[in-house]
Design an enzyme around this catalytic site. Structure first.
Site, short mmCIF file in Angstrom:
data_model
loop_
_atom_site.label_atom_id
_atom_site.label_comp_id
_atom_site.label_asym_id
_atom_site.label_seq_id
_atom_site.Cartn_x
_atom_site.Cartn_y
_atom_site.Cartn_z
N GLY A 1 -22.50 -33.49 -11.61
CA GLY A 1 -21.21 -34.16 -11.42
C GLY A 1 -20.39 -33.52 -10.33
O GLY A 1 -19.55 -34.20 -9.70
N ALA B 1 -21.10 -32.00 -14.97
CA ALA B 1 -20.46 -32.46 -16.19
C ALA B 1 -20.67 -31.37 -17.24
O ALA B 1 -21.61 -30.58 -17.16
CB ALA B 1 -21.08 -33.77 -16.65
N GLU C 1 -29.75 -32.75 -13.06
CA GLU C 1 -29.77 -33.45 -14.35
C GLU C 1 -31.17 -33.61 -14.91
O GLU C 1 -31.37 -33.60 -16.13
CB GLU C 1 -29.12 -34.84 -14.20
CG GLU C 1 -27.62 -34.81 -13.99
CD GLU C 1 -27.21 -34.74 -12.52
OE1 GLU C 1 -28.05 -34.39 -11.67
OE2 GLU C 1 -26.04 -35.02 -12.23
N GLU D 1 -21.73 -35.00 -7.21
CA GLU D 1 -21.30 -36.41 -7.20
C GLU D 1 -19.82 -36.53 -6.83
O GLU D 1 -19.41 -37.43 -6.10
CB GLU D 1 -21.59 -37.04 -8.56
CG GLU D 1 -23.10 -37.18 -8.81
CD GLU D 1 -23.43 -37.56 -10.24
OE1 GLU D 1 -22.94 -36.86 -11.16
OE2 GLU D 1 -24.17 -38.53 -10.44
#
Ligand code: COA
Length: 261
Positions: A112, A66, A135, A115
Site C-alpha cells: 500500500g 497496509a 503482497e 500504491e
C-alpha cells in the site's frame, strides 16, 4: 480533524502530510486511511495550499504497506473487495485533487505504500529507499491500484516481475524503470521535495490543476480525445486572470504574481 496517525503541517503554500506510525513502519491501518482522506479534503479546500508533500516519520519507512493485522482479519471475499475499493477511492481522491501531491519516499514504500506513492503526481526517493509490491508473499495481491498503476508506470513485464516475485528494488532501480522520478541523498530528500513543491506552488494554481488534469485524463484515453480535452483545459487557462498576469509579466520583464483567478 484531530489527526492521530498523520501529521499535517503548512509552510507558506506547501503542506506536508507525514505518516506517523513509526513503530509499525507507518503501515496504513483503517484510521490512517480515514485521516488521509480527511486531510485531502481539508488541504484540497484550503486556497492557501498549492502543493502537498507526503512522507513517512522516522528514517526507515515511507509506508511499509497496509496494516497486516487488518489484512489478516478480513473475514471473506466480499469484505476484502470492499476493503480494496474503499482504499482505492481514497487514492483516486488524492490523484484527482486539484493540486499536486509529491511523494517524498524516505524509506520502505511497500504494498500500500508503493500504491500510495504511485497515486501521487511526482515521486522523489531517498537513495536508501526500497520499493515493491510484496503482497504475493502474504497470499494476497495488491488491492489499492497496484496491479494497474504499476504497469502504467513501468510496463507490463516489469510490473509482473515485481508483483509476482514480491521482490523489493532499491531506489536507483526504481528510477531506472520509471517507478520514481528522482533519487537524492537521504539527508537531502525533504529539502529537495520542499524546493520542488515551492517551485510548483509559485505557479498559477489553476494552470497547475489544468495541466495535472490533462496528463491524468490523457494517460487513460486515446490521443484525439485527450487532445480535445487538453484544448478545453487550455481554453479554461486562457480565461484566467493568471493568464493575463503571466503573459504581461513576461513582456514587462518582471516576475508574475499569480492569484489563482
Ligand atoms: N503491517 C503491520 N505491521 C508492520 C508492517 C505492516 N505492513 N510492516 C512492518 N510492521 C511492523 C513489524 O511487525 C514490526 O513490529 P514489531 O516491532 O512489533 O515486531 C515493526 O513494524 C518493525 O518491522 P520489522 O519487520 O521488525 O523491521 P525490519 O527492518 O526487520 O523489516 C520490512 C522491514 C519492511 C522488510 C518488514 O517489516 C516487512 O516486510 N514488512 C511488511 C511489508 C509488506 O508485506 N507490506 C505489504 C502489506 S500489503
Amino acid at each position: 480533524m484531530d489527526y492521530q496517525n498523520i501529521i499535517v503541517t503548512r509552510e507558506e503554500n506547501v503542506a506536508v502530510v507525514t505518516f506517523n506510525r513509526p513503530k509499525v513502519l507507518n503501515a496504513l491501518n483503517h484510521e490512517t486511511m480515514v485521516e488521509l482522506s480527511a486531510a485531502m479534503d481539508e488541504l484540497g479546500a484550503d486556497p492557501n495550499v498549492h502543493c502537498i508533500i507526503l512522507t513517512g516519520a522516522g528514517e526507515k519507512a515511507f509506508v511499509a504497506g497496509a496494516d497486516i493485522n487488518e489484512l489478516r482479519a478480513i473475514p471473506d471475499a466480499a469484505t476484502g473487495a470492499g476493503f480494496a475499493a474503499w482504499g482505492q477511492a481514497i487514492l483516486f481522491k488524492m490523484e484527482n485533487l486539484q493540486k499536486p501531491v509529491i511523494a517524498a519516499i524516505n524509506g520502505y514504500a511497500l504494498g500500500g505504500g508503493c500504491e500510495l506513492a504511485m497515486a501521487c503526481d511526482i515521486r522523489l526517493a531517498a537513495d536508501t529507499a526500497r520499493l515493491g509490491q510484496p503482497e504475493i508473499n502474504l497470499g494476497i495481491i495488491p488491492g489499492y491500484g497496484g496491479t494497474q498503476r504499476l504497469p502504467r508506470l513501468v510496463g507490463k513485464g516489469r510490473a509482473k516481475l515485481l508483483i509476482l516475485s514480491g521482490d523489493m528494488i532499491p531506489a536507483q532501480e526504481a528510477l531506472r524503470i520509471g517507478l520514481v522520478d528522482m533519487v537524492v541523498p537521504a539527508a537531502e530528500l525533504m529539502d529537495k521535495a520542499r524546493e520542488l513543491a515551492r517551485k510548483i506552488a509559485s505557479k498559477g494554481p489553476l494552470a497547475v490543476a489544468y495541466a495535472k488534469n490533462c496528463v491524468n485524463v490523457g494517460a487513460e484515453t486515446d490521443l484525439v480525445t485527450a487532445c480535445a480535452y487538453e484544448a478545453s483545459q487550455f481554453g479554461l487557462s486562457c480565461g484566467t486572470a493568471d493568464r493575463t498576469e503571466g503573459t504581461t509579466a513576461f513582456l514587462e520583464k518582471r516576475p508574475a504574481q499569480f492569484k489563482g483567478k
